[in-house]
Each structure stands twice: as structure tokens, then as C-alpha cells.
Write a protein that holds these residues in place. Structure first.
Motif, PDB file in Angstrom:
ATOM      1  N   SER A 156       0.786  -1.272  -0.090  1.00 34.27           N
ATOM      2  CA  SER A 156       0.005   0.008  -0.175  1.00 34.27           C
ATOM      3  C   SER A 156       0.726   0.909   0.377  1.00 34.27           C
ATOM      4  CB  SER A 156      -0.860   0.066   1.268  1.00 34.27           C
ATOM      5  OG  SER A 156      -1.903  -1.160   1.011  1.00 34.27           O
ATOM      6  N   PRO A 157       1.144   1.833  -1.439  1.00 36.63           N
ATOM      7  CA  PRO A 157       2.478   2.809  -1.681  1.00 36.63           C
ATOM      8  C   PRO A 157       2.090   4.056  -0.141  1.00 36.63           C
ATOM      9  CG  PRO A 157       0.727   2.410  -3.780  1.00 36.63           C
ATOM     10  CD  PRO A 157       0.605   0.940  -2.496  1.00 36.63           C
ATOM     11  N   ASP A 158       1.084   4.232  -0.563  1.00 35.35           N
ATOM     12  CA  ASP A 158       0.216   5.513   0.983  1.00 35.35           C
ATOM     13  C   ASP A 158       0.889   5.710   2.046  1.00 35.35           C
ATOM     14  OD1 ASP A 158       0.189   7.419  -1.480  1.00 35.35           O
ATOM     15  OD2 ASP A 158      -1.773   6.977  -1.604  1.00 35.35           O
ATOM     16  N   VAL A 159       0.783   3.946   2.877  1.00 29.96           N
ATOM     17  CA  VAL A 159       0.658   3.976   4.153  1.00 29.96           C
ATOM     18  C   VAL A 159       2.097   4.038   4.593  1.00 29.96           C
ATOM     19  CG1 VAL A 159       0.591   1.808   6.046  1.00 29.96           C
ATOM     20  CG2 VAL A 159      -1.424   2.151   3.831  1.00 29.96           C
ATOM     21  N   GLU A 160       2.387   5.063   5.379  1.00 32.27           N
ATOM     22  CA  GLU A 160       3.863   4.860   6.342  1.00 32.27           C
ATOM     23  C   GLU A 160       4.327   4.218   7.196  1.00 32.27           C
ATOM     24  OE1 GLU A 160       4.367   9.593   6.503  1.00 32.27           O
ATOM     25  OE2 GLU A 160       3.412   9.911   5.482  1.00 32.27           O
ATOM     26  N   ASP A 161       3.289   3.839   7.992  1.00 29.18           N
ATOM     27  CA  ASP A 161       4.283   2.333   8.661  1.00 29.18           C
ATOM     28  C   ASP A 161       3.757   1.148   8.452  1.00 29.18           C
ATOM     29  OD1 ASP A 161       4.954   1.578  10.994  1.00 29.18           O
ATOM     30  OD2 ASP A 161       3.019   1.488  12.669  1.00 29.18           O
ATOM     31  N   GLU A 162       4.076   1.049   7.175  1.00 30.70           N
ATOM     32  CA  GLU A 162       3.616  -0.314   6.569  1.00 30.70           C
ATOM     33  C   GLU A 162       4.952  -1.840   7.021  1.00 30.70           C
ATOM     34  OE1 GLU A 162       2.446  -1.407   2.641  1.00 30.70           O
ATOM     35  OE2 GLU A 162       4.501  -2.730   2.207  1.00 30.70           O
ATOM     36  N   VAL A 163       4.361  -3.025   7.006  1.00 35.46           N
ATOM     37  CA  VAL A 163       5.102  -3.936   8.608  1.00 35.46           C
ATOM     38  C   VAL A 163       5.163  -4.999   7.792  1.00 35.46           C
ATOM     39  CG1 VAL A 163       5.300  -4.734  10.648  1.00 35.46           C
ATOM     40  CG2 VAL A 163       4.618  -2.833  10.320  1.00 35.46           C
ATOM     41  N   LEU A 164       6.603  -4.928   7.010  1.00 33.22           N
ATOM     42  CA  LEU A 164       6.608  -6.446   6.387  1.00 33.22           C
ATOM     43  C   LEU A 164       7.175  -8.190   7.408  1.00 33.22           C
ATOM     44  CD1 LEU A 164       7.333  -7.869   3.888  1.00 33.22           C
ATOM     45  CD2 LEU A 164       9.552  -7.300   3.519  1.00 33.22           C
ATOM     46  N   ASP A 165       6.624  -8.549   7.587  1.00 33.27           N
ATOM     47  CA  ASP A 165       6.980  -9.889   8.232  1.00 33.27           C
ATOM     48  C   ASP A 165       8.683 -10.571   8.067  1.00 33.27           C
ATOM     49  OD1 ASP A 165       6.681 -12.790   9.754  1.00 33.27           O
ATOM     50  OD2 ASP A 165       5.440 -13.287   8.938  1.00 33.27           O
ATOM     51  N   VAL A 166       8.719  -9.609   9.646  1.00 30.07           N
ATOM     52  CA  VAL A 166      10.565 -10.283   8.902  1.00 30.07           C
ATOM     53  C   VAL A 166      10.929 -11.948   9.053  1.00 30.07           C
ATOM     54  CG1 VAL A 166      10.716 -10.611  11.746  1.00 30.07           C
ATOM     55  CG2 VAL A 166      12.613 -10.154  10.524  1.00 30.07           C
ATOM     56  N   THR A 167       9.874 -12.909   9.478  1.00 28.89           N
ATOM     57  CA  THR A 167      10.413 -14.547   9.461  1.00 28.89           C
ATOM     58  C   THR A 167      10.752 -14.971   7.937  1.00 28.89           C
ATOM     59  OG1 THR A 167       8.450 -14.403  10.374  1.00 28.89           O
ATOM     60  CG2 THR A 167       9.093 -16.887   9.686  1.00 28.89           C
ATOM     61  N   HIS A 168      10.281 -14.314   6.894  1.00 27.50           N
ATOM     62  CA  HIS A 168      11.030 -14.352   5.565  1.00 27.50           C
ATOM     63  C   HIS A 168      11.562 -13.678   4.480  1.00 27.50           C
ATOM     64  CE1 HIS A 168       8.176 -18.263   6.502  1.00 27.50           C
ATOM     65  NE2 HIS A 168       7.602 -17.503   6.400  1.00 27.50           N
ATOM     66  N   HIS A 169      11.605 -12.487   5.175  1.00 25.03           N
ATOM     67  CA  HIS A 169      12.650 -11.864   4.530  1.00 25.03           C
ATOM     68  C   HIS A 169      14.671 -11.885   4.437  1.00 25.03           C
ATOM     69  CE1 HIS A 169      14.061  -7.777   2.435  1.00 25.03           C
ATOM     70  NE2 HIS A 169      15.272  -7.371   4.005  1.00 25.03           N
ATOM     71  N   GLN A 170      14.792 -11.469   3.488  1.00 26.06           N
ATOM     72  CA  GLN A 170      15.675 -12.009   2.458  1.00 26.06           C
ATOM     73  C   GLN A 170      16.648 -10.714   2.367  1.00 26.06           C
ATOM     74  OE1 GLN A 170      17.489 -14.621   3.764  1.00 26.06           O
ATOM     75  NE2 GLN A 170      15.779 -15.291   5.344  1.00 26.06           N
ATOM     76  N   ASP A 171      17.255 -10.172   2.420  1.00 24.90           N
ATOM     77  CA  ASP A 171      18.283  -8.874   1.857  1.00 24.90           C
ATOM     78  C   ASP A 171      18.523  -9.114   0.670  1.00 24.90           C
ATOM     79  OD1 ASP A 171      17.997  -6.919   4.303  1.00 24.90           O
ATOM     80  OD2 ASP A 171      19.335  -7.066   4.615  1.00 24.90           O
ATOM     81  N   PRO A 172      17.872  -8.123  -0.687  1.00 21.90           N
ATOM     82  CA  PRO A 172      18.959  -8.772  -1.716  1.00 21.90           C
ATOM     83  C   PRO A 172      19.982  -8.386  -1.994  1.00 21.90           C
ATOM     84  CG  PRO A 172      17.640  -6.783  -1.198  1.00 21.90           C
ATOM     85  CD  PRO A 172      17.777  -7.600  -0.545  1.00 21.90           C
ATOM     86  N   GLY A 173      20.829  -7.916  -1.285  1.00 23.22           N
ATOM     87  CA  GLY A 173      22.556  -7.525  -0.831  1.00 23.22           C
ATOM     88  C   GLY A 173      22.408  -7.593   0.603  1.00 23.22           C
ATOM     89  N   ARG A 174      23.871  -6.203   0.318  1.00 22.20           N
ATOM     90  CA  ARG A 174      24.473  -6.318   1.299  1.00 22.20           C
ATOM     91  C   ARG A 174      25.094  -4.841   1.934  1.00 22.20           C
ATOM     92  NH1 ARG A 174      29.209 -10.908   3.107  1.00 22.20           N
ATOM     93  NH2 ARG A 174      29.825  -9.349   4.380  1.00 22.20           N
ATOM     94  N   ASN A 175      25.119  -3.851   2.679  1.00 22.12           N
ATOM     95  CA  ASN A 175      25.196  -2.902   2.850  1.00 22.12           C
ATOM     96  C   ASN A 175      26.722  -2.269   3.168  1.00 22.12           C
ATOM     97  OD1 ASN A 175      22.747  -1.240   3.085  1.00 22.12           O
ATOM     98  ND2 ASN A 175      22.561  -2.606   5.102  1.00 22.12           N
TER      99      ASN A 175
END
Length: 255
Positions: A14-33
Motif C-alpha cells: 500500500s504505497p500511501d501507508v507510512e507505517d507498513e510492516v513486513l513479516d521479518v520471518t521470511h525477509h531476505q536482503d537482496p544485497g549487503r550494506n
């Protein structure tokens, strides 16, 4: 080079939601800082720089309080989880980047930590500390730390457990500590998790968003809002004790 969908498609539900939360359980970073040590300064010089930049943020917020930005216009003095912010250089037609300054909150003083999050566009961040202040930089992926040539107070790194995850979910958190009186640069690829928490009163961020307007269009926002395209990896902020420590005695290493 062909870019995959993880770097070209929309990321927010939802692009206009400023406090959108993603389930951290399955998130994988596509790269590294990637973090680059820049310079360490005498304490008086470091304090002068931090105070001057933080002063610009505080002045902008005083102006906003005295005369709020009209509805529908860009509000240049805003509040983020990590601190008060001033958009120093807004984008304009033909130049889609912007730049902001952040006056960090003191995590220990507030009693809470900012949340782990990611952005729908890449970021370039310079962090600056003054006397008696450190910044704990964290990510769900190991942070690449480039050599710190000539530094007398090197960067320390350690890994701990990300707080606030759902029951039964354990995620490692990779941390780098920026010591007092130091400047470091951090390159944050699109969609890569990160978290900043300052401990102490003297810390600022100077950040450039090279694709702010592009990501606004890509994500389908109804209007331009500074840094609105953020996705959090936790619903609630955690207590300061979960991010104020700057060492992990059992597994601390040196960068």
C-alpha cells in the motif's frame, strides 16, 4: 546487466501507508550494506561540525512550528524514528535526488530503539558523531566494512539476536559501532535492511536519496513525501536495552 524483479518491481503493498510492516520471518536482503570509515577528528572539531548541522535541523523545526507548511506542499521539517529531519535540498524538475539532515535522538535518553527497516530506493548516508556519542548500525545481513586507514579508535562489530520477532522466530542481527568523533559513509542498496541507533547527544546524518522521485513513481504514491517509502520489519519499537549496548563480549570482533 539484467536486473531481477527484486530490484525493479514495486515493494510496498500500500504505497500511501507510512507505517507498513513486513513479516521479518521470511525477509531476505537482496544485497549487503557497505560502510566506509572516512575520518576521525579531534573532539572539539567533531562537536563543532555536529552542532552546526544539528542546528540547521533545529532551526527548520522552529520555522515549521511557527509557520506550518501549507497542505499539499512538501514539509521540509519532519520527524523520523531515529531523529528530527530537515530536507536541506529538495528535488526539482530534471533532478530527482534529494538530501536531508537528521539530528539523532539519544536512544538511551528516549528509552526505545528505532526499528529495523528497508527502503524502496537506494540510500547514501554519512554518519557523524561527536564527543561521548556512538552510533550502532545494524542489518539482518553482514555489513561490509572497508579498511579504516589511520584510525586510532577502530570500528567494532558483533552479531546478536534481533529483538521483537514473532514467537519461535530467531533472526541474527549484524552490528557495527561507529565510535565518538568519527565520520563514516554507508551505501544502502534498495531493499536491504538497516537500523540506526545513537547513544549519546551528539550525532547527525547527512543522507542523499539518488532515486527518491523515481521510487515515488514506481511505488505508485499519490504524492511526494520525504522518505515515505519505508517498510518496517517490526510492528513495535523495542526497549533501549536491546540496542544501546555497544559490545557483545562473547563474540565481539574488530573490523
Amino acid at each position: 546487466m539484467t536486473l531481477g524483479t527484486e530490484t525493479t518491481g514495486r515493494m510496498k503493498r500500500s504505497p500511501d501507508v507510512e507505517d507498513e510492516v513486513l513479516d521479518v520471518t521470511h525477509h531476505q536482503d537482496p544485497g549487503r550494506n557497505r560502510l566506509t570509515p572516512v575520518v576521525q577528528l579531534p573532539s572539539d572539531a567533531a562537536l563543532a561540525v555536529v552542532d552546526a548541522l544539528a542546528g540547521l535541523v533545529r532551526s527548520a523545526h522552529r520555522r515549521e512550528e511557527a509557520g506550518p507548511a501549507p497542505a499539499g506542499t512538501l514539509k521540509q521539517a519532519q520527524v523520523f524514528e531515529e531523529g528530527d529531519v530537515f530536507m536541506l535540498e529538495p528535488p526539482f524538475e530534471g533532478f530527482f535526488a534529494d538530501r536531508y539532515l537528521m539530528d539523532f535522538y539519544d536512544t538511551a535518553d528516549r528509552g526505545i530503539c528505532s526499528r529495523m527497516h528497508l527502503h524502496t530506493g537506494l540510500r547514501f548516508v554519512r554518519m557523524m558523531t561527536g564527543p561521548g556519542t556512538t552510533i550502532r548500525v545494524s542489518s539482518l545481513s553482514p555489513i561490509t566494512v572497508r579498511p579504516a586507514e589511520g584510525w586510532t579508535d577502530p570500528l567494532s562489530t558483533f552479531t546478536d539476536v534481533l529483538p521483537g520477532t514473532p514467537t519461535g522466530v530467531h533472526r541474527h542481527r549484524h552490528n557495527v559501532i561507529v565510535p565518538p568523533n568519527s565520520w563514516v559513509d554507508m551505501q544502502i542498496p534498495r531493499g536491504v535492511s538497516h537500523q540506526f541507533n545513537a547513544v549519546g547527544p551528539n550525532a547527525v546524518i547527512d543522507s542523499v536519496h539518488p532515486e527518491e522521485s523515481i521510487e515515488t513513481l514506481r511505488e505508485g504514491m499519490s504524492g511526494f513525501r520525504m522518505m515515505a517509502q519505508t517498510i518496517f520489519l517490526a510492528k513495535d519499537k523495542s526497549p533501549a536495552a536491546t540496542c544501546a549496548d555497544i559490545t557483545a563480549p562473547d563474540d565481539s570482533t574488530r573490523a
